[in-house]
Motif scaffolding. Structure first.
Motif, PDB file in Angstrom:
ATOM      1  N   LEU A   9       0.831  -1.209   0.000  1.00  0.00           N
ATOM      2  CA  LEU A   9       0.000   0.000   0.000  1.00  0.00           C
ATOM      3  C   LEU A   9       0.864   1.257   0.000  1.00  0.00           C
ATOM      4  O   LEU A   9       0.528   2.253  -0.644  1.00  0.00           O
ATOM      5  CB  LEU A   9      -0.920   0.017   1.226  1.00  0.00           C
ATOM      6  N   CYS A  10       1.994   1.199   0.715  1.00  0.00           N
ATOM      7  CA  CYS A  10       2.890   2.364   0.760  1.00  0.00           C
ATOM      8  C   CYS A  10       3.421   2.705  -0.629  1.00  0.00           C
ATOM      9  O   CYS A  10       3.550   3.882  -0.981  1.00  0.00           O
ATOM     10  CB  CYS A  10       4.062   2.089   1.708  1.00  0.00           C
ATOM     11  N   PHE A  11       3.715   1.656  -1.422  1.00  0.00           N
ATOM     12  CA  PHE A  11       4.320   1.868  -2.734  1.00  0.00           C
ATOM     13  C   PHE A  11       3.304   1.863  -3.872  1.00  0.00           C
ATOM     14  O   PHE A  11       3.693   2.009  -5.034  1.00  0.00           O
ATOM     15  CB  PHE A  11       5.384   0.798  -3.000  1.00  0.00           C
ATOM     16  N   LEU A  12       2.033   1.714  -3.551  1.00  0.00           N
ATOM     17  CA  LEU A  12       1.003   1.688  -4.586  1.00  0.00           C
ATOM     18  C   LEU A  12       0.966   2.975  -5.412  1.00  0.00           C
ATOM     19  O   LEU A  12       0.886   2.911  -6.649  1.00  0.00           O
ATOM     20  CB  LEU A  12      -0.366   1.413  -3.956  1.00  0.00           C
ATOM     21  N   ALA A 121       6.816   3.973   4.013  1.00  0.00           N
ATOM     22  CA  ALA A 121       7.287   2.657   4.453  1.00  0.00           C
ATOM     23  C   ALA A 121       8.125   2.768   5.725  1.00  0.00           C
ATOM     24  O   ALA A 121       8.013   1.926   6.633  1.00  0.00           O
ATOM     25  CB  ALA A 121       8.096   1.997   3.342  1.00  0.00           C
ATOM     26  N   VAL A 122       8.941   3.812   5.815  1.00  0.00           N
ATOM     27  CA  VAL A 122       9.765   4.021   7.007  1.00  0.00           C
ATOM     28  C   VAL A 122       8.876   4.291   8.220  1.00  0.00           C
ATOM     29  O   VAL A 122       9.088   3.727   9.304  1.00  0.00           O
ATOM     30  CB  VAL A 122      10.757   5.178   6.781  1.00  0.00           C
ATOM     31  N   ILE A 143      -1.456   5.115   6.473  1.00  0.00           N
ATOM     32  CA  ILE A 143      -0.994   4.870   5.110  1.00  0.00           C
ATOM     33  C   ILE A 143      -1.959   5.467   4.097  1.00  0.00           C
ATOM     34  O   ILE A 143      -1.555   6.151   3.145  1.00  0.00           O
ATOM     35  CB  ILE A 143      -0.820   3.357   4.868  1.00  0.00           C
ATOM     36  N   PHE A 144      -3.270   5.228   4.301  1.00  0.00           N
ATOM     37  CA  PHE A 144      -4.265   5.749   3.373  1.00  0.00           C
ATOM     38  C   PHE A 144      -4.285   7.279   3.381  1.00  0.00           C
ATOM     39  O   PHE A 144      -4.419   7.921   2.337  1.00  0.00           O
ATOM     40  CB  PHE A 144      -5.654   5.206   3.718  1.00  0.00           C
ATOM     41  N   ILE A 145      -4.150   7.878   4.561  1.00  0.00           N
ATOM     42  CA  ILE A 145      -4.152   9.340   4.658  1.00  0.00           C
ATOM     43  C   ILE A 145      -2.939   9.923   3.943  1.00  0.00           C
ATOM     44  O   ILE A 145      -3.032  10.924   3.227  1.00  0.00           O
ATOM     45  CB  ILE A 145      -4.186   9.782   6.134  1.00  0.00           C
ATOM     46  N   THR A 149      -2.397  12.853   0.946  1.00  0.00           N
ATOM     47  CA  THR A 149      -1.910  14.113   1.527  1.00  0.00           C
ATOM     48  C   THR A 149      -0.406  14.271   1.312  1.00  0.00           C
ATOM     49  O   THR A 149       0.031  15.031   0.448  1.00  0.00           O
ATOM     50  CB  THR A 149      -2.244  14.181   3.027  1.00  0.00           C
ATOM     51  N   ALA A 150       0.393  13.526   2.070  1.00  0.00           N
ATOM     52  CA  ALA A 150       1.850  13.681   2.019  1.00  0.00           C
ATOM     53  C   ALA A 150       2.410  13.330   0.647  1.00  0.00           C
ATOM     54  O   ALA A 150       3.330  13.996   0.147  1.00  0.00           O
ATOM     55  CB  ALA A 150       2.509  12.821   3.095  1.00  0.00           C
ATOM     56  N   ASP A 151       1.855  12.286   0.016  1.00  0.00           N
ATOM     57  CA  ASP A 151       2.348  11.911  -1.314  1.00  0.00           C
ATOM     58  C   ASP A 151       2.095  13.021  -2.322  1.00  0.00           C
ATOM     59  O   ASP A 151       2.937  13.300  -3.194  1.00  0.00           O
ATOM     60  CB  ASP A 151       1.665  10.620  -1.772  1.00  0.00           C
TER      61      ASP A 151
END
Length: 282
Positions: A9-12, A121-122, A143-145, A149-151
Motif C-alpha cells: 500500500l505504501c508503494f502503490l 514505508a519508514v 498509510i491511506f491518509i 496528503t503527504a504523497d
C-alpha cells in the motif's frame, strides 16, 4: 498483520504513477527509472540530516508561543529546507538534453512520489513493533491518509523543484519555484504536527501546491518555445550553369543559418528574387 500488504500500500502510488507515466507519456523507461532511483537515494541523506538536527532543535509540548515558534523553525529546517533543497540537488542529475518541459516535470514528480512512498514505508516500520490490534488499524489509516496528503505534497513540491532546475538551465531562473516548495512543505508539516481543528488548512495547502505547480509550468512554456525557435536551420543551395551537367555539391554552397523561422522566409524570398534577376541577365 500482513506486513507485505501494508508495504505494498505504501508503494502503490509510486507503482501506479510509474505505469501511468510510461503508458500515457512519451517519457522513456530509462529516464523514469533514473528519476525513481534518485527518489530512493534522497531518503538516506534526508534521514541522516534530520536525525542530526533533531538534537539541535528539541521540541516538547506546545505550551507557549516560543514552543510554537520553535516547532515552526524545526519543521522549516527539517521538511522545508533539508528535503526540498536535497530534492532540487538530485533532480539536477536527471538527464534533460533531449527532454521536453512536460517530460522533465513528469520525471521530477515521479522522483517526489518515490521519495514519499519510501517515507511512508519508514513510518510504517517504525511504528509496527509497538502496534497492538488498535494500533494496526491506525497504521492502515495513516498509510491511506498519506497517499492523499503527504504523497501529493511531495510530488507537487518535487515538481516545483524540477521547474526551478529547468528555468535555471534555460537561463531564466524562476526562484519562486524553490521558494514555494520550501514554504508549502513547511506549512503542511507544521499544521500536521499541531493538534486541533486546524488540520483542514492542509487541504488548501495541497490545492495551492498543485495550482502553483501548474502556474510555474505555464510560466516556463514561453521560454521553451523561444528556445526551440532559435534552433539551427540548414539551407542547402546548389549553383548550376545552364546546360552544365550536375556537379557534386560545393561545400561553399552549403549555407548554415541560425535564424528564426520568420527570418528564414525572408531569406528564401530574397534567394528567389536573386535567381530571377540572374536569369534575366542571361
Amino acid at each position: 498483520m500482513n506486513i507485505y500488504f501494508a508495504l505494498g500500500l505504501c508503494f502503490l502510488p509510486f507503482v501506479l504513477s510509474f505505469a501511468g507515466f510510461k503508458i500515457f507519456s512519451k517519457t522513456g523507461f530509462g529516464l523514469l527509472l533514473i528519476a525513481s532511483l534518485l527518489g530512493l537515494v534522497a531518503v538516506l541523506p534526508i534521514t541522516f540530516l534530520q536525525f542530526y538536527f533533531s538534537f539541535l532543535i528539541p521540541t516538547g509540548a506546545l505550551e507557549t508561543q516560543k514552543d510554537v515558534a520553535r516547532l515552526f523553525i524545526k519543521v522549516l529546517i527539517f521538511n522545508g529546507l533539508i528535503e526540498e533543497l536535497l530534492k532540487t540537488l538530485l533532480i539536477a542529475f536527471i538527464p534533460a538534453k533531449k527532454l521536453k518541459l512536460n517530460q522533465f516535470l513528469i520525471c521530477s514528480i515521479l522522483m517526489g512520489i518515490c521519495l514519499a512512498s519510501f517515507e511512508s514505508a519508514v513510518y510504517f516500520l517504525q511504528n509496527m513493533q509497538s502496534a497492538n490490534a488498535r494500533g494496526v488499524e491506525l497504521l492502515y489509516n495513516l498509510i491511506f491518509i498519506r497517499i492523499f496528503t503527504a504523497d501529493l505534497i511531495h510530488s507537487a513540491c518535487a515538481g516545483l523543484c524540477g521547474l526551478f532546475i529547468w528555468s535555471v538551465r534555460a537561463k531564466s531562473a524562476d526562484g519562486l519555484g524553490i521558494v514555494f516548495a520550501v514554504l508549502i512543505h513547511t506549512v503542511f508539516n507544521f499544521f500536521g504536527y499541531v493538534a486541533g481543528s486546524i488540520h483542514w488548512i492542509n487541504i488548501f495547502t495541497i490545492l495551492f501546491a498543485i495550482i502553483e505547480c501548474r502556474v510555474r509550468y505555464i510560466h516556463q512554456i514561453p521560454e521553451e518555445a523561444a528556445s526551440s525557435e532559435n534552433e539551427t536551420i540548414i539551407v542547402f543551395q546548389q549553383n548550376e550553369e545552364p546546360g552544365d551537367k550536375r556537379k557534386k555539391m560545393d561545400p561553399k554552397a552549403v549555407e548554415i543559418s541560425q535564424t528564426k523561422p520568420a527570418d528564414f522566409d525572408k531569406t528564401v524570398e530574397s534567394s528567389m528574387l536573386s535567381e530571377k534577376e540572374s536569369k534575366k541577365k542571361r
